[in-house]
Design a protein around this motif. Structure first.
Motif, PDB file in Angstrom:
ATOM      1  N   VAL A 217       0.842  -1.204   0.000  1.00  0.00           N
ATOM      2  CA  VAL A 217       0.000   0.000   0.000  1.00  0.00           C
ATOM      3  C   VAL A 217       0.877   1.255   0.000  1.00  0.00           C
ATOM      4  O   VAL A 217       0.646   2.197  -0.765  1.00  0.00           O
ATOM      5  CB  VAL A 217      -0.939   0.006   1.231  1.00  0.00           C
ATOM      6  N   MET A 218       1.912   1.253   0.832  1.00  0.00           N
ATOM      7  CA  MET A 218       2.814   2.421   0.859  1.00  0.00           C
ATOM      8  C   MET A 218       3.535   2.557  -0.487  1.00  0.00           C
ATOM      9  O   MET A 218       3.766   3.674  -0.964  1.00  0.00           O
ATOM     10  CB  MET A 218       3.828   2.279   2.004  1.00  0.00           C
TER      11      MET A 218
ATOM     12  N   TYR B 298       1.887   6.626  -6.968  1.00  0.00           N
ATOM     13  CA  TYR B 298       0.973   7.716  -7.341  1.00  0.00           C
ATOM     14  C   TYR B 298       1.708   9.052  -7.262  1.00  0.00           C
ATOM     15  O   TYR B 298       1.586   9.904  -8.146  1.00  0.00           O
ATOM     16  CB  TYR B 298      -0.249   7.748  -6.425  1.00  0.00           C
TER      17      TYR B 298
ATOM     18  N   GLN C 226       2.250   1.711  -3.332  1.00  0.00           N
ATOM     19  CA  GLN C 226       1.249   2.266  -4.254  1.00  0.00           C
ATOM     20  C   GLN C 226       1.176   3.789  -4.122  1.00  0.00           C
ATOM     21  O   GLN C 226       1.148   4.508  -5.122  1.00  0.00           O
ATOM     22  CB  GLN C 226      -0.122   1.668  -3.924  1.00  0.00           C
ATOM     23  N   TYR C 227       1.155   4.275  -2.882  1.00  0.00           N
ATOM     24  CA  TYR C 227       1.126   5.731  -2.684  1.00  0.00           C
ATOM     25  C   TYR C 227       2.393   6.375  -3.249  1.00  0.00           C
ATOM     26  O   TYR C 227       2.332   7.458  -3.835  1.00  0.00           O
ATOM     27  CB  TYR C 227       0.951   6.073  -1.197  1.00  0.00           C
TER      28      TYR C 227
END
Lengths: 294, 294
Positions: A161-162, A168, A164-165
């Motif tokens: 998740v980190m 982005y 993915q951020y």
């Protein structure tokens, strides 16, 4: 209107609409992410490689010292029941075993009664197979195998998740994480492959042994490519002719840009397309299919 | 009979008995362990160091790019409400923020609506403070900080769970995990300390910044000990005069045996006892207490 159209779940030995599918806050599957799972898809009314998914699921439970009171045949019936309730011809089907709750006042996982959950929802695509994604190679590291065995399919995703951020923030659409030595590992829910000439390469270690990954390795070998499971560095990936990712949620999906640089000609490559074709064709092969008895 | 005697939870903006406290199977707090949490205890009708726990909780959310619609004051009222519903004078109070569910068909965490949960249950002891535990230093490695920031209190516990099973298999009662270089890190839910002469040592890196750990560091310094946050090797721990662990669930708990070898004289040592006394005395200090308004 079918209450189950948005999805059906099997919770406490009962089929319920997905909106009612819940787990106790106190289940260590949540509080300790102490769980294993698997995802199989149904395509055109048929499970794809169901027995391979079941095999991996039971192995994960064994490694975590968990068990469920269902044989593979009974489990198949449970999953079938979820899909049938929805009526979906294309579905994403997840099976989950959690540690459960300990005896009141205890912190000993051996006192827990393991819990089983399953659900079927409409098929999920990480991305459509025709669309090339922009992937970022993150500075974020993936949890190493010495800590959590990636062969046990697990929910330890905060690193993903980190990542993915981070992707982005750097203008990308998805992420692949590295290990401590900078080798590529995997992304959120997928394995990664590169194509260079007639050689197809995928990371050997520190990654889930994906069923789609295995399928691609088999198909690529059958199509005459040399397949290498080894170390993959960022430079290698960026210089590849083609790059793609694999997941039960979407099959084989092209990466046409890494870290803002085009891969090859910046379009979906011919070898990726050939493997996609073979992958979806394989879904018609009865050897890999189990029909849902709607 | 109070329906809430076994515990009360705050779910979907409502207070419910703990037996009814549930989270959707589809919440990424479960499916991706994409969540942060904190645990504060209530002792003798008072929260202990509540503002420090809230501070850490909000920091964890910031790091994970999550938010909740409550100020610290409003959150305090929610937690207070859970404790009041149970009537418990000694309670274990957990607050949780999860990523929530993405927009249908999306895999983008930015489309999720974060969810908040809290619950209060009877006080949990990892072990009673008078009982010395047998701890095993596992071969199992703890997830490194480069993968998941341990300052964000998180549910990535599979390594801790596997470490616990390893400890049981080796005749122990609890486990402390190592990093890739063999340094001690932390165990399931606790930090670890050694005492050697007038020096008290605890691992500096790769561990949660426990509030009880901080309290012990403050108390030990106030009592004139030299406190070192540094690297701790197995040999150092086994040769220590005293060893103890710290957690909100139990305070300061002695380790009297490591890997089947007695620590010091194999009984709870005087420095551990002195710190325990100071730790529980501190619960009477209004500077660290918030009374529950029963």
């Amino acid at each position: 209107m079918n209450d189950f159209a948005a999805g059906a779940a099997y919770v406490d030995q009962q089929l319920v609409p997905i909106s009612e599918a819940k787990i106790s806050l106190l289940d260590w599957g949540f509080l300790h992410s102490d769980a294993t799972y698997d995802v199989v898809h149904v395509w055109n009314g048929q499970f794809f490689r169901l027995y391979d998914h079941l095999e991996r699921f039971y192995q994960g439970m064994d490694k975590l010292r968990m068990s469920i009171p269902y044989s593979r045949e009974e489990l198949t019936q449970v999953l079938m029941g979820c899909v049938k309730a929805t009526g979906l011809r294309d579905a994403y089907v997840e099976m989950i075993t959690t540690r459960g709750q300990p005896r009141v006042g205890s912190r000993d996982p051996r006192t827990c009664g393991n819990q089983f959950y399953a659900f079927a929802i409409p098929f999920v695509w990480i991305t459509k197979p025709q669309t090339g994604l922009h992937m970022v190679i993150t500075s974020q590291q993936r949890i190493p195998a010495a800590c959590v065995d990636p062969m046990i399919k697990n929910y330890h995703w905060l690193d993903l998740v980190m990542g993915q951020y981070e992707a982005y923030g750097r203008g990308g659409e998805t992420a692949v994480l590295v290990d401590a030595d900078g080798h590529l590992t995997e992304g959120p829910g997928f394995n990664v492959f590169t194509v260079q000439g007639q050689v197809i390469c995928t990371p050997a270690r520190g990654v889930l042994a994906g069923i789609t990954r295995r399928t691609v390795i088999e198909l690529a070998a059958a199509q005459g490519y040399k397949v290498i499971m080894g170390d993959l560095l960022a430079g290698h990936a960026c210089a590849a002719d083609e790059v793609f990712i694999t997941s039960t949620a979407g099959g084989i999906m092209p990466i046409t840009k890494i870290d803002s640089q085009a891969i090859g000609h910046g379009v979906v490559g011919p070898i990726t397309q050939g493997l996609q074709q073979a992958y979806w064709d394989m879904h018609h092969d009865p050897a890999y299919s189990v029909c849902v008895d709607y």
